[in-house]
Write an enzyme that holds these catalytic residues in place. Structure first.
Site, mmCIF file in Angstrom:
data_model
loop_
_atom_site.group_PDB
_atom_site.id
_atom_site.type_symbol
_atom_site.label_atom_id
_atom_site.label_comp_id
_atom_site.label_asym_id
_atom_site.label_seq_id
_atom_site.Cartn_x
_atom_site.Cartn_y
_atom_site.Cartn_z
ATOM 1 N N CYS A 1 0.856 -1.191 0.000
ATOM 2 C CA CYS A 1 0.000 0.000 0.000
ATOM 3 C C CYS A 1 0.894 1.244 0.000
ATOM 4 C CB CYS A 1 -0.936 -0.001 1.200
ATOM 5 S SG CYS A 1 -0.065 0.115 2.779
ATOM 6 N N PRO A 2 0.331 2.436 -0.244
ATOM 7 C CA PRO A 2 1.176 3.625 -0.440
ATOM 8 C C PRO A 2 2.098 3.957 0.738
ATOM 9 C CG PRO A 2 -1.056 4.064 -1.188
ATOM 10 C CD PRO A 2 -1.085 2.734 -0.502
#
Lengths: 838, 97
Positions: free
Chosen positions: B9-10
């Site tokens: 995820c970011p």
């Protein structure tokens, strides 16, 4: 025969008000006519008139010619050319730095949907203030005075001259009483206008040529000079219009009496003053007990009004256009100078938002107050004394209230400035004794007089030096002014009977200087003994280490002296051979230069080898970022301005001696300042401050929305010193929310961010009284909020490991049940520690 | 069935690991063997070797950002979903295999 001298303007901002007044100060000492020709614009100026100099519009690199003719032309030319070559390039310091938000101000997410009216502006003094809006109409010449058809020209001109004379003497009196500083600079600038030949000539001509009265002439002059400044392409000059207006208004008062009396803005309750423009004089006329915030539609960021607001810490924004101030008057409003906004038409949610902002600020105050009263101590119990830098008795009292454990630097120069004769022994004894009394047994380190060419004293008649920073100042001038030094030494010796006093010599470069001063001190102690005056016979004597030569004479100095205090400002300036006021080389003025750290380390190490005490009293000591380095240098004491003390103590409590020593050992081996900065950054990321504290776990929290919950969690970071920019953290958290909801189901949410605004990796846990909607993936409202705030640059893999474990654990019902239960904050904290560190 | 997965995820702080845990839990429940590589704030952990991938029936990529060393997955059947999907309905992802 006229003489001339060509030069090229060395000032990046051109010759604006400050350099012009410096030139005028020099020129007015001569009877010769002195003219400056700007060869680019073709305009000429009378060098004895700052208005005229300014009108010549001299910009950076303009070719100019100084022409001198008259009796003393030789001396005048020599003096001016020396001044222009050596001093003029330095006349441009202190264009105050201002915080300017980029473009439109940024509203915190919690406020965006509040429905209140937001007026955007540019931040010049940060802070948040609430109060009733008071509309101050700007400067206006009073009407109702006769302006035309003067009969007796001579008499009217005489009236003007008398007015100017009275005003000049009023300004001069103000200057004598006022300590050097911002107000002093303001008064000096305005006084230069009052005695300006061009100004007077314009007033006179208006009377003789157009038969205007004094009032009419003043109105014309105000209009003329304001237009002239406005026409210049120098932004700095536009802001001097306010000074012209102040002078004109004061002059009218001198001539016609207090016609402006009713125009003064009276404040009777906490107020946010809003104006199109406000002159410095109008600002000074405001009752500061009630002045909480300031909003100016026009003023730039460097006007004297803005500089004054900054010095008094009044949250201020400027450039707020289209405000119907008169309509809004009386309304309760907020100046949110952190966001660059004036908030009006407060809705209940806006009020609620700002109430929580006030709680945040008050919460931080409380935490700091807790540290203020604690001894300055590292996490491992190691003590570092926290001293305060002061210049007056009043500051001493404030410093001890703020948690100072001693006075690490009492600058005595202030007692000597702006007076006709030096303070005598009795006066000094009285003042030192009062500081010693305020210290109640704590040490007071009194530094003897540090004046010289750059800080002149009228009664000493110090010669002007081409390079005062390398000239005869501080300890170097004592032999020449021995009676002055002896009087001060005696006053300090006598004060030593009343507490713990240490005497410190400034600008020491050699052992000879110390031996000379010690001889005087010993003689005066002997005299006190003969006269039966009590004193401390073992009063420690020390030196400021601020000349690089002294840093390399530490062995010899340690044999003569009891202690040292590192004056990091001058030491860095002399060591790097850099004038920090000179913007073109100021980047070299960086305490993280490895060579400088090596120098300081060798000072501390050598002194310690001789078992001598070492402190530091420069600006470096007041900055949180450098604290690990100062601790790692094994300094016994750090002295800083009083307002910084509680914050420094809080920061000290998070450091460990051994880690800091390792940091310094690595820093001195770096090749560049950037490498040291990176090292420091990694150190801060890795340091042992725990991710989790019971203080960061809150239960039974009453919030009504996701926005409030996130803000409240981030406010805890601010309150406990884990961020200084909560709104940046908030921004980062919301950016993450926008990409993917953090409500992962079962009534839990894990908002998080990585941000350079986070100082210490942290976990905040809120247990909400009532669940709030979160747009969770299972559509359920949230009851437990776990905020993870992580530094942008991170060396703390340990922390990341813990957090990844936490994220995994949250997928398990039993783990969540533990967190949801009725346990106390301490139990939850212990449970988390135990599970996550397993 | 043997399955491999990647989560990323970011920020790499929370979702990467929550999704990995969810996939492991679901696989266990459904009787699959799974190895999950996380690409998060600590870099790549529990890295999948080429052999891991080549012998797997499928690769689940629960990612919101580009997968690192994506060429490893060239020859395997891939099921790519947003990270959130793994949190919401991990068992459903296995049903697609």
């Amino acid at each position: 025969m006229a003489l001339s001298f060509p030069f090229t303007c060395p000032l990046p901002n051109g010759i604006h008000a400050r350099p012009a007044s410096a030139l005028e100060e020099v020129a007015r000492n001569f009877s010769a006519d002195i003219v400056l020709d700007n060869q680019r614009t073709g305009r000429s100026a009378n060098l004895k008139s700052i208005l005229s100099i300014v009108a010549a519009g001299v910009c950076f690199n303009d070719a100019c010619l100084i022409k001198v003719s008259g009796l003393d032309e030789q001396v005048a030319l020599a003096t001016l050319s020396l001044f222009i070559r050596t001093a003029l390039p330095h006349c441009d310091d202190a264009i105050e730095e201002t915080l300017v938000t980029n473009g439109k101000s940024h509203l915190p997410p919690g406020l965006r949907s509040s429905g209140a009216t937001v007026h955007h502006g540019t931040v010049v003094v940060p802070g948040i203030a609430q109060g009733r809006l008071v509309w101050a109409s700007g400067f206006k010449m009073p009407d109702g005075l006769p302006t035309d058809e003067v009969q007796d020209v001579k008499a009217e001109q005489a009236r003007i001259d008398q007015g100017l004379e009275r005003l000049l003497s009023w300004y001069s009196q103000q200057l004598v009483r006022m300590p050097k500083g911002i107000e002093h600079g303001l008064i000096t600038a305005q006084r230069a206008v009052v005695r300006d030949d061009e100004f007077r000539q314009r007033l006179f001509n208006a009377v003789s040529q157009t038969r205007r009265t004094a009032a009419g002439a003043i109105v014309d002059a105000e209009r003329h000079f304001s237009a002239m400044l406005r026409a210049s392409d120098n932004r700095l000059l536009h802001e001097r219009i306010l000074d012209i207006q102040d002078v004109c208004s004061h002059l009218l008062t001198e001539i016609y009496g207090d016609i402006n009396g009713q125009r003064r803005t009276a404040l009777a309750h906490d107020s946010v003053v809003v104006a199109e423009l406000l002159t410095p004089g109008q600002f000074m006329g405001l009752d500061r007990r009630f002045l909480k915030g300031l909003v100016l539609a026009q003023a730039g960021t460097t006007s004297h009004t803005v500089i004054l607001a900054r010095s008094f810490g009044i949250p201020t924004i400027v450039g707020v256009e289209g405000l119907a101030g008169a309509v809004l008057a009386g309304q309760e409003v907020i100046v949110d100078a952190d966001a660059g906004a004036l908030v009006t038409n407060l809705t209940s949610s806006a009020r609620k938002y700002y109430a929580s902002e006030m709680n945040r600020l008050a919460g931080r105050e409380q935490v700091l107050q807790r540290y203020a009263t604690r001894p300055a101590m590292l996490n491992d119990g190691h003590r570092v004394e926290m001293g305060a830098n002061i210049a007056t008795v009043a500051e001493a009292q404030a410093a001890f209230a703020a948690g100072a454990e001693g006075i690490g630097l009492f600058r005595t120069e202030m007692l000597f400035f702006d007076r006709e004769s030096p303070p005598d022994e009795a006066e000094q004894f009285e003042i030192y004794s009062r500081v010693v009394r305020a210290a109640a047994g704590k040490a007071v380190l009194i530094r003897t007089l540090d004046v010289g060419g750059d800080k002149p004293l009228a009664y000493l008649d110090l010669p002007t030096e081409p390079n005062p920073f390398l000239g005869c100042r501080a300890v170097r001038m004592y032999p020449q002014y021995e009676p002055l030094f002896r009087a001060q030494v005696r006053a300090i010796i006598r004060a030593s009977a009343r507490g713990t006093v240490k005497l410190m010599l400034p600008m020491v470069a050699t052992v000879d200087e110390v031996r000379w001063a010690k001889r005087i001190i010993t003689e005066e102690q002997a005299r006190c003994a003969r006269e039966g005056l009590p004193f401390d016979p073992v009063m420690p004597i020390g030196a400021m280490i601020e000349v690089p030569a002294a840093a390399f004479a530490m062995d010899g100095l340690s044999r003569e002296l009891d202690f040292f205090s590192i004056g990091s400002n001058d030491l860095l300036q002399y060591f790097m051979a850099v004038d920090r006021a000179n913007a073109r080389v100021a980047q070299l003025y960086n305490p993280l230069q490895p060579a400088f750290l090596r120098l300081v380390k060798q000072v501390a190490d050598t002194a310690h080898a001789h078992k001598k005490w070492v402190g530091l009293c420069g600006e470096m000591g007041g900055q949180l970022a450098y604290l690990p380095l100062l601790v790692g240098l094994n300094l016994e004491e750090i002295s800083a301005p009083a307002p910084a003390i509680a914050g420094l103590k809080a920061e000290l409590a998070q450091l460990e001696l051994k880690e800091c020593q390792q940091l310094v050992a690595a820093a001195v081996n770096c090749a560049t300042a950037d490498e040291v900065a990176a090292l420091l950054e990694r150190f801060l990321a890795r340091r042992s401050a725990p991710l989790l504290l019971p203080d960061l776990i809150l239960s039974n929290v009453a919030v009504t929305s996701k926005e409030e919950a996130i803000k409240l969690a981030i406010d805890q970071l601010y309150i406990h010193g884990r961020t200084t920019q909560p709104r940046m953290v908030e921004e980062a958290v919301w950016e993450r929310e926008a990409s993917c909801s953090t409500g992962f189901g079962h009534g839990f949410a894990i908002p998080h961010c990585k941000s350079s605004a986070v100082r210490i990796n942290s976990l905040v846990l809120l247990k909400l009284r009532e669940p709030v909607a979160w747009a969770s993936i299972d559509g359920q409202p949230v009851k437990v909020v776990i905020l993870l705030a992580i530094r942008e640059v991170d060396g703390a893999m340990e922390h990341m490991k813990v957090l990844s474990k936490l994220a995994r654990q949250l997928m398990h019902d039993e783990f969540r049940a533990e967190l949801e239960g009725d346990s106390s904050e301490a139990r939850i904290s212990a449970f988390l520690q135990q599970t996550l560190n397993a | 069935m043997k399955i491999v997965a990647v989560t990323a995820c970011p920020t790499g702080i929370a979702h990467t690991y929550m999704a990995a845990e969810k996939l492991e839990k679901a696989a266990k429940k459904l009787g699959h063997v799974i190895k999950v590589e996380t690409q998060g704030a600590m870099g790549i952990e529990n890295k999948l070797s080429q052999a891991d991938i080549d012998t797997a029936a499928a690769a689940i990529l629960a990612v919101d950002i580009a997968v690192e060393e994506a060429e490893r997955f060239d020859r395997v059947r891939k099921i790519q979903v947003p990270v959130q999907e793994a949190l919401k309905n991990a068992e459903g992802i296995f049903a697609k295999i």
